[in-house]
Design an enzyme around this catalytic site. Structure first.
Site, mmCIF file in Angstrom:
data_model
loop_
_atom_site.group_PDB
_atom_site.id
_atom_site.type_symbol
_atom_site.label_atom_id
_atom_site.label_comp_id
_atom_site.label_asym_id
_atom_site.label_seq_id
_atom_site.Cartn_x
_atom_site.Cartn_y
_atom_site.Cartn_z
ATOM 1 N N HIS A 238 0.856 -1.185 0.000
ATOM 2 C CA HIS A 238 0.000 0.000 0.000
ATOM 3 C C HIS A 238 0.900 1.245 0.000
ATOM 4 C CE1 HIS A 238 -2.650 3.157 1.442
ATOM 5 N NE2 HIS A 238 -3.623 2.444 0.919
ATOM 6 N N GLU B 120 0.885 3.888 1.616
ATOM 7 C CA GLU B 120 1.316 4.371 2.938
ATOM 8 C C GLU B 120 2.459 3.516 3.483
ATOM 9 O OE1 GLU B 120 -2.631 4.509 4.630
ATOM 10 O OE2 GLU B 120 -3.073 6.101 3.201
ATOM 11 N N GLY C 255 -7.019 9.569 -0.053
ATOM 12 C CA GLY C 255 -7.349 10.411 1.098
ATOM 13 C C GLY C 255 -7.417 11.893 0.786
HETATM 14 P P1 PGA Z 1 -9.161 6.622 0.354
HETATM 15 O O1 PGA Z 1 -8.022 5.520 0.572
HETATM 16 O O2 PGA Z 1 -10.384 5.911 -0.180
HETATM 17 O O3 PGA Z 1 -9.404 7.204 1.710
HETATM 18 O O4 PGA Z 1 -8.629 7.617 -0.636
HETATM 19 C C1 PGA Z 1 -7.845 4.453 -0.338
HETATM 20 C C2 PGA Z 1 -6.727 3.548 0.120
HETATM 21 O O5 PGA Z 1 -5.728 4.049 0.657
HETATM 22 O O6 PGA Z 1 -6.799 2.311 -0.014
#
Ligand code: PGA
Length: 260
Positions: A102, A104, A180
């Protein structure tokens, strides 16, 4: 013997990130079970925090139409890796899927393509289905490097797998600038990126590439879910923020399928 879950597309998945401990997880599923009724034509997955996995399994009760997964695993089966968890442990606790790579994890925790490849292999070894996340940053998009970046991220993993094992993974295209931010990719941009990934998969496994689900993720909300899900080459949605609300996510999960 492997015990693989059957995957129906579309796949609609929620990534809770670091939200909802066991108490909030119980509350969520109490409500979600009421507002979302089983659909046989799709796969629903929740990537909960690992600590909430057992609560999710309990909260789901007899709802075999919904699966749970973890957001990250370590690539070793066990050992002196404080704070980590293995694919087998996640499987034992009820997970059938894991996210890998992911954005992040890549950008905040320095996860590399090589680690993503190790994690995908470890997941498959433990019968856990990996969902490999790929996606470019805004800077990379502006530099015209979308294709380079997502193909590199995919190939790093594909190179570590036999074609048969590659057919066991799911891919999620998640442009980093859309995660996000409230700014989703357009359905056209999503389709274009998915087509690139599909072509690369086709180069490796041939026509069977059509069976590898490619999900779109990044600011999916109840009001844009249908347009994104119905875009060519989009086989599902990976939903972050909007998966935290049982009613909102139930709406997304129940998006009608067009065209068959
Ligand atoms: P989001 O995140 O829908 O809040 O943009 C998606 C994700 O990180 O899987």
């Amino acid at each position: 013997m492997s015990e693989w879950t059957t995957i129906h597309t579309p796949v609609i998945a929620g990534n809770w990130k670091m939200h909802k401990g066991p108490v909030a997880t119980h509350e969520f599923f109490e409500e979600f079970r009421e507002v979302y009724h089983p659909h046989e034509d799709r796969t629903i997955i929740f990537f909960t925090p690992a600590i909430s996995l057992t609560a999710a399994v309990e909260g789901l009760g007899d709802r075999a139409d919904i699966d749970v997964g973890v957001q990250n695993i370590h690539w070793e089966a066990q050992g002196a890796f404080t704070g980590e968890l293995s694919a087998r442990m996640a499987w034992e606790a009820g997970a059938r899927y894991t996210l890998v790579g992911h954005s992040e994890r890549r950008h905040l925790f320095g996860e590399t393509d090589e680690q993503a490849a190790l994690k995908v292999r470890a997941a498959l070894d433990a019968d856990l289905t990996p969902m490999l996340c790929v996606g470019e940053t805004l800077e990379e998009r502006r530099a015209g490097r979308v294709q380079d970046v997502i193909v590199r991220q995919l190939e790093a993993v594909a190179a570590a797998l036999s074609p048969e094992r590659l057919l066991r993974i799911l891919v999620a295209y998640e442009p980093v600038w859309a995660i996000g931010t409230g700014v989703n990719a357009t359905p056209e941009d999503a389709s274009a990126a998915h087509a690139v990934l599909r072509q690369r998969l086709h180069d490796i496994v041939g026509d069977a590439a059509a069976g590898i689900p490619i999900l779109y993720g990044g600011s999916v909300k109840p009001d844009n879910a249908a347009a994104l899900l119905h875009a060519p080459e989009v086989d599902g949605l990976l939903v972050g923020g909007a998966s935290l609300d049982p009613r909102g996510f139930a709406t997304i999960a129940a998006t009608p399928i067009v065209g068959g």
